[in-house]
Design a protein around this motif. Structure first.
Motif, PDB file in Angstrom:
ATOM      1  N   GLU A 101       0.797  -1.225   0.000  1.00 42.83           N
ATOM      2  CA  GLU A 101       0.000   0.000   0.000  1.00 42.83           C
ATOM      3  C   GLU A 101       0.836   1.284   0.000  1.00 42.83           C
ATOM      4  O   GLU A 101       0.395   2.323   0.490  1.00 42.83           O
ATOM      5  N   ILE A 158      -6.485   0.904   9.018  1.00 38.33           N
ATOM      6  CA  ILE A 158      -7.303  -0.180   9.543  1.00 38.33           C
ATOM      7  C   ILE A 158      -8.096   0.384  10.707  1.00 38.33           C
ATOM      8  O   ILE A 158      -7.517   0.908  11.674  1.00 38.33           O
ATOM      9  N   LYS A 180      -1.935  -7.005   7.651  1.00 35.23           N
ATOM     10  CA  LYS A 180      -2.876  -7.675   6.758  1.00 35.23           C
ATOM     11  C   LYS A 180      -2.820  -9.183   6.965  1.00 35.23           C
ATOM     12  O   LYS A 180      -3.853  -9.858   7.033  1.00 35.23           O
ATOM     13  N   THR A 181      -1.591  -9.726   7.064  1.00 36.19           N
ATOM     14  CA  THR A 181      -1.429 -11.168   7.233  1.00 36.19           C
ATOM     15  C   THR A 181      -2.048 -11.627   8.547  1.00 36.19           C
ATOM     16  O   THR A 181      -2.729 -12.653   8.596  1.00 36.19           O
ATOM     17  N   PRO A 196      -3.931  -6.289  14.375  1.00 40.34           N
ATOM     18  CA  PRO A 196      -2.952  -5.685  13.452  1.00 40.34           C
ATOM     19  C   PRO A 196      -1.784  -5.009  14.156  1.00 40.34           C
ATOM     20  O   PRO A 196      -0.661  -5.030  13.667  1.00 40.34           O
TER      21      PRO A 196
END
Lengths: 708, 502
Positions: A325, A331, A361-362, A408
């Motif tokens: 990104e 988020i 994200k993971t 996150p």
């Protein structure tokens, strides 16, 4: 008429006789009563009250002299001394008990190389106690005692001396030789042994001496402990940590080095440091073993959790394309930033360049429960169970306490508190093909005779990941060092894997920019990992990134371990791929040791202490007294077996005795013995102050101030 | 006392024969041996029909002859034993102090051995001279003693002596003037009491002269200052006067007058006050120290003691352990048993001394023997009493045991005098035998001259002509002759009666 006169005379005579006899009887009876009273009084004192008087008398002239057991030694893994008790022996004699003065004097003259006449003179003194030799090494005393000379008395005393390595781990003892910190405290019962005693007789003149033939108990020396610490690795770690602290301008730092296959701690270095041989440097700040007592938010090093989970769960592969990104991603209304904006990269690259966005994200893909399971699986939030005291658990919140952004953020190492050791153990598990070993530091307990009393074998704690996962994840972290943020951690001549970490520190509940905890954790050689190390810098000011503050320290440590002579050099070299440069090899193979403080010690003691440190001394003068200065400062690192130039004191120059605490008459007497005139101030009974001070050179006059 | 009673009773009665003498001689003239000799009829022994024989027959008494005749020798033996113990204990208790003060652990030992040996010589020397000579010189000796005491006080006043003025002499030959004064006072008082026996209860003629002398000496000693010795000298003097039949009223009134004075004097000096306070259990710690250490020593000794040389207190804990507090070391090393034995030995000294006094041949001898005995006993028991805290601390030495040459000298003179008094009977008998021999010779000559045989004297003469081996018997004979002359009775019974006394 004549008859009556005579009769009267006789009666008069008889009367006188009677009076005289009565009075003499009274007088003699008086004396007998007096004698009877005395005998009665003696009966009372010597028989009825005797036990009480005997107890009081014993208290007065007998004292138990505790013969301290020799405290056990703390050794490193190759039996180098880290902390040792040096025993000094003083030899004395009761001249009246010595049968063959010639023999004793000859024996002493032989052992100590002094004149026999001098000893003979001492032995001819008409006292019950003379010192023959004071504070000699136990070896020499052993030679003397082997000669079994009757009437010679040996008295032992000891001092704890430290190599000044792993100071916070070893801890220290108090004046009574009782451990009050670190391993000295936790191993106290093992190390201390059992004290013996001697019954001393005290005379009114204040002398006390052991009487031959009185009951006594030999001291049973304490057991020793062999630690997993490697003196070479430890010295390198401390050396490099100190350099790193200076270079990065950090306020504190920690280095831990572990053997990933066994869980043996090879080194724990902490800064600020203290001189274990100097009690004045014992500050709480310096004596804390930060490696286990300080929790911190790890930052990127915690990305190991999501990498492992994603790999093992098959959610990410090395070549999977992920969108970073361009460095900014929102988020739940919170912006996550990467310090290095990336576009679409492979998952491996995202780890190498420490992308927070990809990690977040993971983690979201992994899910809260699974993420938590892996984090806990690495041992975060629980004590590692290392055999050191004061370890903290850190904090890994249970998922139900998590907020929407916890996952996150935790994936990049926030909202979680860990200790440096926990992080290291997580990476060690990765290095050890996914098996976490129990970290430990006490390798063996040795009996005084050197036999192994107890031994700790390496123990598997748990499998954290599958071997296949470990192999894959290892490659991610190899990339960090080879081409990513950890490139400055790359050691000379050896392959390493690891991860940088930079976390803003939570100060007073908010993350404060400018206050960072920077770290690098890694292991080497990557193919057959043997050693893992974490470098943790607190508040670096010359560039706060882990890659700048911590990674270079790791690099140097790894290089030096790989090249410096020692056990681990061999272990690592056996699997190392690249050969280091010759120059570097030479420099790093030179072993250095810390110079101890020997001021105040006698020549014999100084030699002993320096010997422990693998040093020697050379005399700067020929005086017989104690060391008054050393030309190489204590704490300086020098080559092994260097000669430290020492200045000795003139033993003949007398010193002021300490008069404080004495009664006035006693103080005046003591001073008089040295030919010192005393002037008194105040009216009290006890001396509270004196000038010149005790230990100073007397100038013939002494002022003492009395209590009120 | 059941031992002494049967022993003294008969001998005391036999004493009356000597007491008769002052009546036979004009008053004021000092008794002489001749006067004594003239008036020694064993009246009492004879008058008491059941007497000695009766008692002996009952079988419950020790034959008097045994004790009386050996009293002097026994005294000598006990004193020797005490001196040996003294040497031993002084060595043990003084070794530490010797090292500390003189760098010689045997410093006190050899000196004490020397004093003991010297003392023994003095005992025998004095013992073999006639104590009655002292009667002539008692006044002179007393005046010299008083002069020495005054000299000391003057030297002190002149600033030549600092502290207590107690020692006098030249170089190493020095003695305590008070020791000499004590002996001198005993001798002179013995003389005065004997001399004034007929009007002993008279205030002006007997009491005032005596009390004046006593007070002068005691006063001089007290101002040395040596208050404890002064008190003890006064005590000895009063005990002597008491036994010498001085009026109880006089003694009582004096005591009432003197005691408050003594009390005032005692509390005048801080150190004496401190000692007294210590005794009362209110003393300061430092004042307490010596006595505490003495008690620790005694208590630590227990019943059997720590053994010779094993004293702990002597390791400089107990000041004056070889001197004023030697009894504590005795008690520590030899225990309750040892301490008691020492006290019993002193009781034996007293018994022997009293026996000597009772059997003395004249009043002077009796008074002197009693005075010396009382002095020895009082010194010993006060020393022991102080060591076990029965009495306040004083600086009195234990005779024969404590270290000290001065005390050894004057105690030995005392013992020598006792020995001399005990031997007086023998000396007298020797003289009598001599006289009898002369008389017999004269009588024999008379036989030739007058050619008129006298059977009794002839027998006497025959005996008297015998060599010394038969001396005793010959003396008996002479006694018998006296009896016959005086009472006209047969001497055979008297002879039989008298024999056990010899």
């Amino acid at each position: 008429m004549e008859f009556f006169r005579k009769h009267k005379q006789e009666r008069e005579t008889e009367k006188r006789e009677r009076e005289l006899n009565t009075r003499m009887l009274v007088a003699v009876s008086g004396l007998f009563v007096f004698a009877a009273l005395i005998i009665g009084r003696l009966l009372f004192i010597q028989i009825i009250e005797a036990p009480e008087y005997q107890a009081r008398a014993r208290k007065q002239y007998e004292s138990r002299l505790i013969v301290k057991a020799k405290r056990g030694t703390l050794y490193d893994r190759s039996m180098n001394r880290l902390a040792s008790s040096l025993t000094y022996v003083s030899l004395a004699a009761d001249p009246s008990m010595i049968e063959n003065k010639e023999e004793v004097a000859a024996a002493f003259a032989e052992v100590f190389g002094k004149s026999k006449a001098g000893y003979l003179q001492k032995l001819s003194e008409r006292t019950r106690f003379v010192w023959l030799e004071r504070r000699i090494s136990s070896e020499k005393a052993g030679i003397v005692s082997a000669k079994k000379l009757s009437g010679v008395i040996a008295m032992k005393e000891q001092n704890r001396h430290y190599e000044n390595l792993a100071a916070q781990v070893l801890g220290f003892t108090d004046a009574d030789n009782t451990g009050i910190s670190g391993l000295e405290q936790s191993l106290n019962d093992t190390l201390k042994g059992r004290d013996g005693f001697l019954v001393m007789q005290r005379t009114a003149s204040g002398k006390a001496f052991p009487r031959v033939g009185y009951p006594h108990q030999e001291a049973a020396d304490g057991k020793s402990a062999m630690l997993t610490i490697d003196i070479t690795v430890q010295a390198i770690a401390e050396d490099e940590l100190r350099r790193g602290i200076v270079a990065s301008g950090s306020s504190a730092g920690t280095v831990i080095i572990i053997d990933v296959r066994t869980g043996e701690i090879l080194a724990i270095a902490n800064y600020p440091d203290f001189d274990a041989n100097n009690k004045l440097t014992y500050t709480p700040e310096a004596t804390r073993n930060r490696a286990i007592t300080d929790g911190f938010e790890p930052g990127s090093t915690f990305k190991l959790v999501q990498a492992t989970a994603a790999t093992e769960l098959g959610l990410r592969k090395a070549d999977d394309k992920v969108n970073a990104e361009n460095g900014k991603f929102k988020i739940k209304n919170r912006v996550i930033t990467d310090h290095e904006p990336l576009g679409t990269v492979t998952y491996k690259q995202s780890i190498a360049h420490s992308s927070n966005i990809v990690a977040a994200k993971t983690a979201i893909i992994i899910g809260e429960e699974k993420f938590y399971k892996y984090a806990a699986g690495f041992g975060f939030g629980a004590k590692t169970g290392i055999d050191l005291q004061g370890e903290v658990r850190g904090q890994l919140k249970a998922t139900k306490e998590w907020s929407g952004i916890t996952l996150p953020w935790m994936s990049q190492g926030y909202e979680v508190m860990v200790t440096p050791l926990q992080v290291l153990c997580a990476y060690a598990a990765l290095a050890n093909n996914g098996v976490q070993m129990q970290p430990f530091i006490i390798k063996k307990i040795l009996s005084p005779d050197g036999k192994v009393f107890a031994e700790k074998k390496p123990a598997e704690l748990r499998r954290v990941m599958k071997p296949k996962t470990a192999a894959d994840v290892k490659e991610y972290f190899r990339a960090v060092v080879d081409s990513g943020t950890g490139i400055s951690a790359r050691p000379e001549g050896i392959d390493a894997a690891g991860k940088t970490g930079t976390a803003q520190k939570l100060v007073g509940g908010t993350y404060k920019s400018g206050s960072y905890a920077s770290s690098f954790v890694g292991f080497f050689p990557v193919d057959k990992p043997r050693v893992a190390a974490i470098v943790m810098m607190d508040n670096p000011t010359n560039g706060y990134y882990g890659s700048i503050a911590a990674a270079p320290v790791f690099s140097r440590i790894a290089s030096r371990i790989a090249t410096a002579s020692g056990e681990y050099q061999e272990k690592i070299q056996a699997v190392a791929v690249r050969k280091p440069s010759r120059e570097k090899d030479f420099l790093d193979s030179v072993q250095t040791v810390t110079v101890p403080n020997v001021c105040g010690l006698a020549a014999e003691e100084a030699r002993e202490l320096l010997k422990v440190h693998r040093l020697d001394f050379k005399r700067e003068n020929e005086m017989k007294g104690a060391v008054i200065s050393q030309s190489i400062k204590a704490g300086t690192r020098v080559e092994v077996w260097s000669k430290v130039p020492l200045m000795f004191e003139d033993a003949n120059a007398s010193k002021m005795p300490s008069l404080v605490g004495l009664k006035a008459d006693r103080a005046i007497y003591e001073a008089k013995q040295l030919g010192i005139k005393v002037s008194m101030q105040g009216t009290g009974g006890i001396v509270v102050s004196q000038r010149p001070k005790a230990g100073d050179k007397p100038n013939g006059d002494c002022q003492i101030v009395m209590s009120n | 006392m059941n031992f002494t009673t049967p022993t003294y009773q008969p001998s005391a009665q036999s004493q009356s024969r000597f007491d008769a003498s002052p009546f036979g001689t004009p008053q004021g003239i000092p008794e002489t041996s001749a006067a004594n000799m003239n008036s020694t009829p064993p009246v009492a022994a004879n008058a008491d029909g059941t007497g000695v024989f009766g008692r002996l027959a009952q079988g419950d008494v020790i034959p008097e002859k045994t004790f009386e005749s050996v009293a002097g020798k026994l005294l000598l033996l006990v004193v020797m034993v005490l001196m040996c113990i003294g040497v031993l204990v002084v060595y043990s208790s003084g070794a530490g102090w010797g090292v500390r003060n003189f760098k010689d652990s045997e410093y006190f030992l050899w000196r004490q051995v020397l004093y003991a040996l010297g003392g023994t010589v003095v005992i025998f020397a004095v013992g073999s001279t006639d104590y009655k000579l002292l009667r002539k010189f008692s006044k002179v000796i007393l005046i010299v003693s008083a002069a020495l005491l005054m000299l000391l006080l003057m030297m002190k006043a002149a600033g030549l002596i600092h502290g207590a003025a107690r020692w006098i002499g030249y170089g190493r030959f020095r003695f305590q003037a008070s020791d000499m004064a004590k002996v001198a006072l005993i001798i002179h008082l013995a003389h005065l009491i004997a001399e004034k026996q007929n009007h002993i209860k008279d205030l002006n003629r007997a009491y005032y002269p005596m009390i004046t002398i006593v007070m002068v000496i005691v006063g001089l000693v007290a101002f040395e200052p040596n208050f404890s010795t002064a008190s003890v000298i006064a005590l000895i003097a009063f005990v002597m006067m008491f036994v010498g039949r001085v009026s109880l009223k006089h003694i009582g009134v004096t005591a009432l007058a003197v005691l408050p004075m003594a009390a005032a004097f005692a509390i005048a000096a801080p150190y004496r006050m401190a000692r007294l306070l210590t005794f009362a259990g209110k003393g300061s710690e430092s004042g307490d120290y010596q006595i505490t250490q003495a008690l620790l020593g005694l208590g630590n000794g227990g019943v059997f003691g720590l053994g010779p040389g094993a004293s702990k207190q002597r390791e400089l804990f107990l000041p004056a352990s070889y001197n004023d507090f030697i009894f504590a070391v005795v008690g520590e090393e030899y225990g309750f048993i040892g301490a008691t034995v020492i006290l019993l030995l002193f009781l034996a000294v007293i018994l022997c001394g009293i026996s000597v006094a009772k059997n003395s041949q004249d009043d002077f001898g009796r008074n002197l023997a009693f005075g010396i005995t009382a002095s020895l006993g009082i010194y010993a028991f006060i020393n022991a009493g102080v060591a076990c805290h029965l009495l306040p601390t004083t600086g009195l030495a234990m005779p024969f045991i404590s270290f000290g040459g001065s005390a050894a000298l004057f105690n030995s003179i005392g013992v020598g005098l006792l020995l001399s008094i005990s031997r007086e009977k023998k000396r007298e008998e020797k003289r009598k035998a001599k006289a009898a021999k002369k008389q017999a010779e004269r009588a024999a000559l008379k036989i030739f001259e007058v050619a008129e045989p006298i059977i009794a004297t002839d027998a006497n003469a025959d005996k008297a002509r015998q060599p010394t081996a038969a001396k005793t018997e010959s003396m008996e004979e002479s006694d018998t002759a006296w009896l016959e002359k005086l009472y006209g009775k047969s001497g055979s019974r008297a002879k039989g009666n008298e024999q056990p006394f010899l």
